[in-house]
Design an enzyme around this catalytic site. Structure first.
Site, mmCIF file in Angstrom:
data_model
loop_
_atom_site.group_PDB
_atom_site.id
_atom_site.type_symbol
_atom_site.label_atom_id
_atom_site.label_comp_id
_atom_site.label_asym_id
_atom_site.label_seq_id
_atom_site.Cartn_x
_atom_site.Cartn_y
_atom_site.Cartn_z
ATOM 1 N N LYS A 46 0.880 -1.172 0.000
ATOM 2 C CA LYS A 46 0.000 0.000 0.000
ATOM 3 C C LYS A 46 0.916 1.220 0.000
ATOM 4 O O LYS A 46 1.179 1.834 1.039
ATOM 5 C CB LYS A 46 -0.929 -0.037 1.228
ATOM 6 C CG LYS A 46 -2.104 0.915 1.125
ATOM 7 C CD LYS A 46 -3.193 0.559 2.114
ATOM 8 C CE LYS A 46 -4.205 1.684 2.252
ATOM 9 N NZ LYS A 46 -4.895 2.055 1.019
HETATM 10 N N1 PMP Z 1 -7.624 -1.451 -3.104
HETATM 11 C C1 PMP Z 1 -7.132 -0.217 -2.973
HETATM 12 C C2 PMP Z 1 -6.397 0.392 -4.117
HETATM 13 C C3 PMP Z 1 -7.323 0.501 -1.781
HETATM 14 O O1 PMP Z 1 -6.829 1.735 -1.650
HETATM 15 C C4 PMP Z 1 -8.031 -0.093 -0.726
HETATM 16 C C5 PMP Z 1 -8.253 0.662 0.553
HETATM 17 N N2 PMP Z 1 -7.189 0.470 1.443
HETATM 18 C C6 PMP Z 1 -8.523 -1.396 -0.901
HETATM 19 C C7 PMP Z 1 -8.304 -2.048 -2.109
HETATM 20 C C8 PMP Z 1 -9.253 -2.097 0.209
HETATM 21 O O2 PMP Z 1 -8.354 -2.388 1.240
HETATM 22 P P1 PMP Z 1 -8.837 -2.507 2.759
HETATM 23 O O3 PMP Z 1 -10.056 -3.356 2.745
HETATM 24 O O4 PMP Z 1 -7.690 -3.140 3.439
HETATM 25 O O5 PMP Z 1 -9.138 -1.131 3.218
#
Ligand code: PMP
Length: 287
Positions: free
Chosen positions: A155
């Site tokens: 991320k």
């Molecule tokens: N994909 C992207 C590109 C994101 O930014 C997010 C948000 N963090 C997600 C998927 C979903 O991740 P999460 O459920 O861990 O928030």
């Protein structure tokens, strides 16, 4: 006019200290600002309970390692920092944003001398997609890159340049968000959430081999299986998506949000989506 984020009041944890919101600054020559060297998290707090804090901080640590910027704090230390930030800001419901970025010790492409700077901010944030009556998606021209082209499992801020452009493109075209394919043409995700389709009572979702395997995605898969709903992780072509019975997206901010339109095709908000919205609200302590 709403205040910009640097003008809000509150406290931000920065490299071990609690500093006043307006004084939480970094230098313009920080390496991370120039070359995209940052990693971050988004976490929600519901009724005073931080949802999956440890999983998020473990992902922050792994993301940092993936971009070659190991953090000096342990997972426990980072969890304590988050708890202190939430407490100091008297937050019971809202959003927490931990961020780590390369410092200013060096400014060529190499960053071996750069420290990892870390901060945690938290503030109230309600529904990401408004009233819950579903979102519209516009297929983006932007694609998710191959895992040997970008650090797709991390991320990291660098990956979000394209997501922001895809989101802008969608807004410009009158849609809520952007549907992105991957480098092979398979369905991937939207700008900041994962995607599921419902077909004949089963959930189908793309294999996260070139985009974030969201913590909400994993939670929803567990909830669905526990409720006796079949979940299939597989490759999905865009044409097939258009024949789905229901579509929804999942993310910390997005939670479980129904999709009611993709380009020109409309979708109903069905029973399976409603059931999963309900199960997710229970799991996060909202109801
Ligand atoms: N994909 C992207 C590109 C994101 O930014 C997010 C948000 N963090 C997600 C998927 C979903 O991740 P999460 O459920 O861990 O928030």
């Amino acid at each position: 006019m709403t205040l910009s984020f640097d003008q809000l009041d509150g406290w931000i944890w920065m490299n071990g200290d609690m500093v006043e919101w307006k004084n939480a600054k970094t230098h313009v020559l920080s390496h991370g600002l120039h070359y995209g060297g940052s990693v971050f998290e988004g976490i929600r707090i519901y009724n005073g309970q931080i949802f999956k804090l440890r999983e998020h901080m473990e992902r922050l640590i792994v993301s940092a390692e993936m971009i070659g910027m190991p953090l000096s704090q342990s997972c426990d230390e980072l969890c304590i920092a988050v708890n202190e930030t939430v407490e100091k800001n008297n937050l019971t419901d809202g959003y927490i944003r931990p961020l780590a970025w390369r410092g200013a010790e060096e400014l060529g492409i190499g960053a071996t001398m750069c420290s990892a700077q870390v901060m945690v901010a938290a503030w109230p944030w309600g529904k990401y997609f408004g009233a819950g009556d579903g979102i519209t998606l516009c297929t983006s021209k932007w694609k998710k890159p191959a895992p040997d082209t970008a650090v797709t499992a991390a991320k990291t801020g660098a990956l979000y340049v394209v997501n922001t452009m895809a989101k802008h493109e969608a807004i410009h075209n009158g849609f809520s968000d952007a549907l992105m394919m991957d480098y092979r043409g398979y369905v991937a995700e939207i700008s900041a959430a994962n995607l599921f389709m419902v077909k004949d009572g089963a959930l189908h979702t793309p294999i996260p081999d070139c985009f974030l395997n969201g913590i909400t995605r994993l939670t929803v898969i567990d909830l669905a299986r526990a409720a006796g709903i079949e979940v299939v992780e597989r490759r999905i072509m865009p044409d097939e998506l258009m024949t789905a019975d229901e579509i929804f997206v999942t993310g910390t901010l997005a939670e479980v949000t129904p999709v009611v339109k993709i380009d020109e095709t409309t979708f109903e908000i069905g029973d399976t989506t409603r059931q999963l919205i309900n199960l997710y609200q229970q799991e996060t302590g909202q109801i």
